[in-house]
Design a protein around this motif. Structure first.
Motif, PDB file in Angstrom:
ATOM      1  N   ARG A  62       0.831  -1.200   0.000  1.00 48.10           N
ATOM      2  CA  ARG A  62       0.000   0.000   0.000  1.00 48.10           C
ATOM      3  C   ARG A  62       0.872   1.260   0.000  1.00 48.10           C
ATOM      4  N   GLU A  79       3.901   1.539  -1.062  1.00 50.18           N
ATOM      5  CA  GLU A  79       4.593   1.651  -2.354  1.00 50.18           C
ATOM      6  C   GLU A  79       3.657   2.243  -3.412  1.00 50.18           C
ATOM      7  N   LEU A  80       2.487   1.626  -3.556  1.00 51.87           N
ATOM      8  CA  LEU A  80       1.548   2.053  -4.603  1.00 51.87           C
ATOM      9  C   LEU A  80       1.039   3.467  -4.319  1.00 51.87           C
ATOM     10  N   PHE A  81       0.614   3.691  -3.084  1.00 50.38           N
ATOM     11  CA  PHE A  81       0.055   5.000  -2.745  1.00 50.38           C
ATOM     12  C   PHE A  81       1.123   6.089  -2.849  1.00 50.38           C
ATOM     13  N   ARG A 131       3.627   6.065  -4.944  1.00 49.98           N
ATOM     14  CA  ARG A 131       3.814   6.357  -6.367  1.00 49.98           C
ATOM     15  C   ARG A 131       2.713   7.262  -6.888  1.00 49.98           C
ATOM     16  N   ILE A 132       1.461   6.935  -6.487  1.00 49.56           N
ATOM     17  CA  ILE A 132       0.339   7.753  -6.959  1.00 49.56           C
ATOM     18  C   ILE A 132       0.480   9.179  -6.422  1.00 49.56           C
ATOM     19  N   ALA A 133       0.907   9.277  -5.145  1.00 50.90           N
ATOM     20  CA  ALA A 133       1.004  10.609  -4.518  1.00 50.90           C
ATOM     21  C   ALA A 133       2.015  11.482  -5.245  1.00 50.90           C
ATOM     22  N   ARG A 193       2.842  11.316  -8.383  1.00 51.86           N
ATOM     23  CA  ARG A 193       2.566  11.500  -9.794  1.00 51.86           C
ATOM     24  C   ARG A 193       1.715  12.751  -9.945  1.00 51.86           C
ATOM     25  N   ARG A 194       1.896  13.457 -10.995  1.00 54.65           N
ATOM     26  CA  ARG A 194       0.997  14.568 -11.304  1.00 54.65           C
ATOM     27  C   ARG A 194       0.245  14.181 -12.564  1.00 54.65           C
ATOM     28  N   LEU A 195      -0.713  14.998 -12.954  1.00 54.90           N
ATOM     29  CA  LEU A 195      -1.413  14.721 -14.209  1.00 54.90           C
ATOM     30  C   LEU A 195      -0.382  14.549 -15.312  1.00 54.90           C
TER      31      LEU A 195
END
Lengths: 243, 246
Positions: A218, A220-222, A224-226, A228-230
């Motif tokens: 969680r 790791e994935l979260f 990465r998402i955090a 990332r920008r558009l």
């Protein structure tokens, strides 16, 4: 002025001891015994605490040593109240008694913090608490019953002792009532499909290793998402190719 | 992150026009989990479909960090949607014979990701959603709770910035509902994803903040509703309800 109520919401023994010494001088051990005998089991005090309190009262000038010659053993200092001790007792006596301090129940803390998984454990704790209270209640009721009935003349000390014990007895009865209520509520809650807001659930029956794997997946994935920008829209030539 | 400005939508019907959304505006920030609660027919699903770019409003603008969906061509919009927005729908028509593994990796495969790395990411997403034991199953074998966890894992696999969920917890037991809401709220908090959830049951929106009420296509924010589902505290230490972020 030193507080009459200790940090845990309990009255300190100071004024009780002063009052007993006002009645008649005594040495330390005697004082401890009398405290228990006159005020009841809640006043059982260990000797370390007792002698500490006596030393402090002596330092504050509330009591003084009045050893008589026949007691030459060191620990048999006899104490009596000084003038300023009398004054302190009087001013304490005049003051209104604080209204009841609410009790902090360790059992309640355990029930509240048990969370959904350990609710069954807190039931066991409630049972043990009920048993403890019931035993204590029996003991105190017996003690109360053992105080002899007056026959010819009323004995004030007996009446007062009964009064003290009945305070503890009604307290224990109330605790037993509450414990029964707690048991009913917790057993009821156990059978509910209840929401536990704010409780971090330990993952269902899975091993700590599995829980750890989930947690790190969680993160790791979260993570990465955090970060990332558009994603920028591709420029026109890309769009043409795609379209 | 997501901004809806003055969105209106009506459906024409034989018995006259029906207003689904009426001049509705809202703004959802990164890391926020907004709950929209309303009876069925109040316009919840239309709102989500318009926010997802699956449906065009009659009037009004939808923007994502300033990018306006209405100005994109059809294929641009599809691409944008696939990359940035993930949806979880209450009733999903899934191919029941599909394996969970294929179902979750599909969005990546469509985006031309290699199968091996797609499967690695699917495993990770399922693990993060506490549904790793489902990876070898087929969709029809899943329980309702697992189904929603798998759906969320599939939504997260493209690492979206916005998650739209239509009643993700509505058919679940209270315990499972709470599990889903805990997952979504940690998604908002830790992954800074903007999350918009609708449900006809306010209890299912437990951890959303704010919880808004949608009625007849209009949003209202009644204080008592947003107080519901909050952790009960002893009255003397109960904080005043913090106003929803503007």
């Amino acid at each position: 002025m030193p507080a009459a109520v200790g940090p845990r919401g309990r009255m300190s023994a100071k004024h009780a001891l002063l009052g007993l010494l006002r009645e008649r001088p005594a040495y330390g051990y005697q004082l401890g015994e009398r405290l228990h005998e006159r005020l009841g089991p809640a006043w059982a005090i260990n000797s370390g605490h007792l002698y500490q309190t006596i030393k402090r009262m002596q330092r504050e000038g509330l009591i003084e040593r009045v050893d008589d010659a026949e007691h030459d053993r060191d620990d048999r200092h006899v104490y009596a109240v000084t003038g300023s001790g009398e004054a302190e007792f009087e001013s304490w006596f005049e003051r209104d008694v604080d209204s009841l301090q609410l009790v902090r129940r360790p059992l309640l803390v355990k029930i509240v913090l048990a969370g959904p998984e350990r609710l069954e454990d807190s039931l066991k704790q409630i049972d043990a608490y009920e048993r403890g209270c019931a035993d204590r209640l029996k003991e105190l009721s017996r003690e109360r019953d053992e105080i002899p009935d007056e026959d010819l003349r009323v004995r004030a000390d007996y009446v007062l002792l009964r009064l003290g014990l009945s305070a503890d007895i009604s307290h224990l009865k109330a605790e037993l009532g509450w414990a029964r209520h707690a048991r009913e509520m917790v057993s009821w809650l156990l059978n509910q499909d209840a929401i536990w807001p704010g409780v971090r659930r330990r993952l269902d029956s899975s091993s700590p290793a599995a829980a750890h794997a989930r947690q790190s997946a969680r993160e790791e994935l979260f993570g990465r998402i955090a970060h990332r920008r558009l994603r920028p829209m591709p420029d026109r030539s890309d769009r043409d190719r795609d379209g | 992150m997501l901004r809806l400005e003055k969105i209106s939508k009506r459906y024409s019907r034989p018995d006259g026009d029906r207003v689904a959304l009426d001049d509705l505006s809202l703004e959802l920030k990164r890391g926020q989990i907004m709950g929209i609660f309303g009876p069925s027919g109040s316009g919840k699903t239309t709102l989500l479909r318009i926010a997802a770019g699956l449906q065009q409003p009659d009037s009004g603008i939808v923007t994502y960090d300033g990018e306006c969906l209405g100005r994109m061509s059809g294929s641009e919009r599809t691409r944008f949607r696939r990359r940035e927005i993930a949806c979880v729908w209450a009733s999903q028509s899934w191919q029941e014979r599909l394996s969970v593994r294929d179902h979750v990796t599909l969005p990546l495969l469509v985006d031309r990701c290699g199968r091996r790395s797609a499967e690695r990411r699917a495993r990770e997403a399922l693990l993060a959603c506490e549904a790793e034991r489902c990876i070898g199953m087929e969709l029809h074998e899943l329980s309702d709770g697992e189904r929603q966890r798998v759906a969320i894992a599939r939504a997260l696999i493209t690492e979206p910035q916005l998650l739209l969920a239509d009643g993700p917890a509505s058919s679940l037991s209270l315990v499972e509902q709470e599990g889903i809401m805990v997952l979504l709220s940690s998604l908002a908090r830790q992954a800074r994803v903007a999350v918009l959830i609708t449900d006809s049951n306010a209890e299912a929106l437990l951890l959303a903040d704010p919880i808004l009420y949608l009625r007849d296509g209009k949003l209202i924010n009644p204080e008592p509703m947003s107080e519901r589902g909050r952790v009960y505290r002893f009255p003397s230490v109960r904080p005043r309800h913090a106003a929803a972020d503007a």
